[in-house]
Design a protein around this motif. Structure first.
Motif, short mmCIF file in Angstrom:
data_model
loop_
_atom_site.label_atom_id
_atom_site.label_comp_id
_atom_site.label_asym_id
_atom_site.label_seq_id
_atom_site.Cartn_x
_atom_site.Cartn_y
_atom_site.Cartn_z
N TRP A 52 6.18 -1.89 -3.46
CA TRP A 52 5.53 -1.64 -2.18
C TRP A 52 5.46 -2.91 -1.33
N ASP A 53 5.29 -2.71 -0.04
CA ASP A 53 5.04 -3.77 0.93
C ASP A 53 3.64 -3.59 1.49
N VAL A 54 3.07 -4.67 2.01
CA VAL A 54 1.86 -4.57 2.81
C VAL A 54 2.29 -4.71 4.26
N ILE A 55 1.89 -3.79 5.10
CA ILE A 55 2.33 -3.79 6.49
C ILE A 55 1.14 -3.74 7.43
N ASP A 56 1.34 -4.26 8.66
CA ASP A 56 0.28 -4.19 9.66
C ASP A 56 0.41 -2.90 10.46
N ASN A 57 -0.43 -2.75 11.47
CA ASN A 57 -0.44 -1.51 12.24
C ASN A 57 0.85 -1.26 13.01
N ASN A 58 1.64 -2.33 13.20
CA ASN A 58 2.91 -2.19 13.91
C ASN A 58 4.07 -1.94 12.95
N SER A 80 5.03 -4.03 10.57
CA SER A 80 5.67 -5.29 10.16
C SER A 80 5.13 -5.74 8.80
N THR A 81 6.01 -6.19 7.93
CA THR A 81 5.59 -6.68 6.62
C THR A 81 4.86 -8.00 6.78
N ILE A 82 3.73 -8.15 6.11
CA ILE A 82 2.96 -9.38 6.17
C ILE A 82 2.75 -9.92 4.76
N GLU A 83 2.54 -11.21 4.68
CA GLU A 83 2.41 -11.88 3.39
C GLU A 83 1.00 -12.43 3.23
N PHE A 84 0.21 -11.84 2.36
CA PHE A 84 -1.10 -12.36 2.00
C PHE A 84 -1.17 -12.41 0.48
N ASP A 85 -2.08 -13.21 -0.03
CA ASP A 85 -2.24 -13.33 -1.49
C ASP A 85 -3.16 -12.23 -2.00
N PHE A 86 -2.66 -11.00 -1.98
CA PHE A 86 -3.42 -9.89 -2.52
C PHE A 86 -3.38 -9.91 -4.04
N GLU A 87 -4.43 -9.42 -4.66
CA GLU A 87 -4.44 -9.16 -6.09
C GLU A 87 -4.41 -7.66 -6.29
N TYR A 88 -3.48 -7.20 -7.14
CA TYR A 88 -3.28 -5.77 -7.32
C TYR A 88 -3.64 -5.33 -8.73
N SER A 89 -4.08 -4.09 -8.84
CA SER A 89 -4.25 -3.45 -10.13
C SER A 89 -3.96 -1.97 -9.94
N TYR A 90 -3.71 -1.27 -11.03
CA TYR A 90 -3.35 0.14 -10.91
C TYR A 90 -3.86 0.93 -12.10
N ARG A 91 -3.89 2.23 -11.95
CA ARG A 91 -4.17 3.14 -13.05
C ARG A 91 -3.44 4.45 -12.76
N TYR A 92 -3.17 5.20 -13.82
CA TYR A 92 -2.52 6.50 -13.61
C TYR A 92 -3.00 7.47 -14.67
N ALA A 93 -2.82 8.76 -14.39
CA ALA A 93 -3.27 9.80 -15.30
C ALA A 93 -2.23 10.90 -15.35
N SER A 94 -2.00 11.45 -16.54
CA SER A 94 -1.10 12.58 -16.69
C SER A 94 -1.80 13.84 -16.16
N PRO A 95 -1.07 14.94 -16.00
CA PRO A 95 -1.66 16.13 -15.36
C PRO A 95 -2.95 16.63 -16.00
N GLU A 96 -3.06 16.50 -17.33
CA GLU A 96 -4.25 17.03 -18.00
C GLU A 96 -5.39 16.02 -18.07
N GLU A 97 -5.20 14.83 -17.48
CA GLU A 97 -6.22 13.79 -17.53
C GLU A 97 -6.86 13.58 -16.16
N SER A 98 -8.07 13.02 -16.17
CA SER A 98 -8.77 12.67 -14.93
C SER A 98 -8.50 11.21 -14.61
#
Length: 319
Positions: A86-92, A94-112
């Motif tokens: 993924w990219d981080v983009i502004d309202n126009n 345009s791709t912008i570069e900031f020092d974001f920290e990312y994390s994620y989670r996912y669940a299968s269909p039978e999970e919450s």
């Protein structure tokens, strides 16, 4: 009085002097009123919603660099692993570069998704999700990407969460498959292999199957077999079919399960669960072993013709 206010005050005095010289009249009230229009907060005019250090700044949007995927629409994965970029983009846009920290989670269909914990992505704008299971009908995986930005020289934190969904269609040829294909132990230490038929066409006129499964009888022992023929199952969608089931044949390293349907039930198409086999581990089972659909497995039409099986799946039983 600070320098900024002093400069504005001097400009007003200069203007008054010029007006007096030219013969214009101006009252003291006008001067006072003009001076009172100075901003109460000298930073008021410096507000910038595009500056991450500004209180009015809002975290920009996020988008996938792969144009086939969209956060707004569920998309399809055609293999048992996916990498999301993924990219981080502004309202126009345009791709912008900031020092974001990312994390994620996912669940299968039978999970919450709420029952899952976030995992760090180590600031990379990419995640890989492996060991995906096939989805059927309206089943969907759900994922969330959490982005956080710490404002420099401030205790302020900007954050947001992006959500998406996808289905899995890794099995694209007619045949049997394991779902899940990574089989972990049940609470009692046994293992259950659930087997599906998939990519069945209505024109196939499927009415019977002979499933031959290969396993290591030195490591696993068959303890139970169930074929699903109840109303609402894949083999009996509207409840008008009758399941014809023959007791499985178990030989060295093989188990054969034969079943059919009788009746004028709704045409069978798509995919769904047809049976499950439960195994008990032997004392010599260590680590993992594999199960596989043998190529002597057969699908039959109502007229007794063979329906070609085009893909033979395999699963891993993991201790």
């Amino acid at each position: 009085m600070d320098n900024r206010t002093m400069n504005i005050f001097k400009k007003h005095i200069s203007l008054l002097f010029l007006l007096l010289i030219s013969g214009a009249l101006i009252s003291c009230d006008t001067i006072i009123s003009s001076i009172s229009e100075l901003p109460e907060n000298e930073d008021e005019e410096a507000s910038n919603s595009n500056d991450p250090t500004d209180p009015s700044y809002t975290l920009p949007g996020i988008r996938f660099t792969n144009g086939n995927f969209s956060l707004d629409t569920p998309f399809e994965v055609t293999q048992r692993e996916i990498t999301l970029d993924w990219d981080v983009i502004d309202n126009n846009g345009s791709t912008i570069e900031f020092d974001f920290e990312y994390s994620y989670r996912y669940a299968s269909p039978e999970e919450s998704i709420q029952s899952k914990s976030f995992e760090s992505v180590n600031e990379f704008e990419s995640i890989t999700i492996s060991n995906l299971n096939e989805t059927f009908g309206d089943e969907l995986y759900t994922f969330e990407i959490y982005a956080e930005y710490s404002v420099p020289n401030s205790s302020a934190v900007k954050d947001t969460t992006f959500e998406g969904q996808f289905s899995v269609n890794a099995f694209q040829s007619r045949g049997f498959l394991f779902n899940p294909y990574i089989i972990n132990s049940n609470n009692d230490g046994s293992y259950t292999a659930e087997i599906y038929l998939d990519e069945i066409q209505e024109s196939d006129d499927l009415t019977a199957f002979s499933l031959v499964l290969n396993y290591s009888d030195a490591l696993l022992t068959v303890t139970d077999v169930q074929v699903f023929g109840e109303t609402g199952s894949f083999l009996n969608p509207d409840g008008s079919n009758t399941l014809v089931y023959v007791q499985p044949e178990i030989t060295s390293n093989f188990i054969t399960i034969e079943a059919g349907i009788a009746g004028s039930g709704a045409s069978i198409s798509g995919g769904g669960a047809v049976c499950e086999i439960t195994f008990a581990p032997t004392g010599s089972f260590q680590g993992s072993t594999s199960l596989s659909i043998h190529n002597t497995s057969v699908l039959k039409s109502s007229e007794g013709f063979n329906i070609d099986i085009l893909q033979f799946d395999q699963a891993d039983v993991v201790q």
